[in-house]
Design a protein around this motif. Structure first.
Motif, short mmCIF file in Angstrom:
data_model
loop_
_atom_site.label_atom_id
_atom_site.label_comp_id
_atom_site.label_asym_id
_atom_site.label_seq_id
_atom_site.Cartn_x
_atom_site.Cartn_y
_atom_site.Cartn_z
N PHE A 142 32.97 36.43 46.33
CA PHE A 142 33.80 37.11 47.51
C PHE A 142 33.24 37.27 48.64
O PHE A 142 33.28 38.84 49.36
N ARG B 178 39.41 34.30 39.24
CA ARG B 178 39.12 34.20 40.66
C ARG B 178 39.95 33.67 41.15
O ARG B 178 40.24 34.18 42.11
N HIS C 16 38.30 44.67 55.26
CA HIS C 16 37.60 44.26 53.41
C HIS C 16 37.07 46.01 53.56
O HIS C 16 36.24 46.19 55.09
N LEU D 240 35.88 35.17 52.37
CA LEU D 240 37.24 36.02 52.09
C LEU D 240 37.58 36.15 53.90
O LEU D 240 38.84 35.72 53.78
N ARG E 6 42.35 34.63 44.41
CA ARG E 6 42.07 34.57 46.05
C ARG E 6 43.06 34.11 45.84
O ARG E 6 43.57 33.99 47.38
#
Length: 191
Positions: free
Chosen positions: A109, A82, A123, A114, A86
């Protein structure tokens, strides 16, 4: 990936699998975006096992939907995996995922995270049944959507079903959403 396409200089993080998501991000790569496909360790994208036919030693299906991409394997069930994601998100322009609704958030997330990581990040979440409503949590494979929508036609003179609708429709809808989000981000100065 073309360095001269209209999306040259745009970094896309591809956390999709199977068909609709990989087709969408493939088209972005075809237009010059730098697409980084994130796959789980071990078997990777499920489409890697969809063979024959083969292209050398790889599934031809997987290869045909994943051209113009770089690939990285990350175990997003671990903190190390993760953290790498990131870092990638901080330097990305777009993230495309097709987890079941809420799946990406469960990995740590959600939209707020985000936004904190990268306020300009766009996104795109591709799902078969949308993000709200009674069917939002259902998986959205192409054949499921065709069956629910009454679009599968069985021809009894052939031993297979001829399917009229395709995952491409999800891709076109997703691509239009991405275009709209990108324009809105450019106007607002945020993702």
């Amino acid at each position: 990936m073309s360095e001269n396409g209209p999306l040259a200089g745009i970094r896309v993080l591809d956390l999709t699998r199977i068909l609709a998501g990989p087709l969408c991000t493939m088209m972005l790569g075809d237009m010059g975006a730098d697409v980084i496909k994130v796959e789980r360790p071990g078997r990777g994208d499920d489409a890697r096992a969809w063979a024959p036919p083969y292209w050398d030693d790889e599934s031809a299906t997987f290869m045909s939907f994943n051209r113009n991409k770089r690939s990285i394997r990350l175990d997003l069930s671990t903190e190390d995996g993760r953290e790498v994601l990131r870092r990638l998100l901080r330097g990305g322009d777009v993230v495309v995922e097709n987890y079941r609704v809420g799946g990406f958030a469960k990995l740590g997330f959600p939209d707020g995270v985000l936004r904190d990581l990268n306020p300009g990040l766009v996104h795109l979440a591709i799902s078969g049944f949308g993000t709200r409503g009674p069917d939002a949590a259902k998986p959205g494979y192409d054949f499921v959507i065709q069956a629910v929508g009454g679009r599968i036609e069985q021809h009894f003179d052939r031993p297979w079903a001829v399917c009229e609708a395709r995952a491409t429709r999800l891709v076109v809808i997703g691509k239009k959403g991405l275009d709209r989000a990108a324009v809105e981000a450019a106007l607002a100065g945020s993702g």
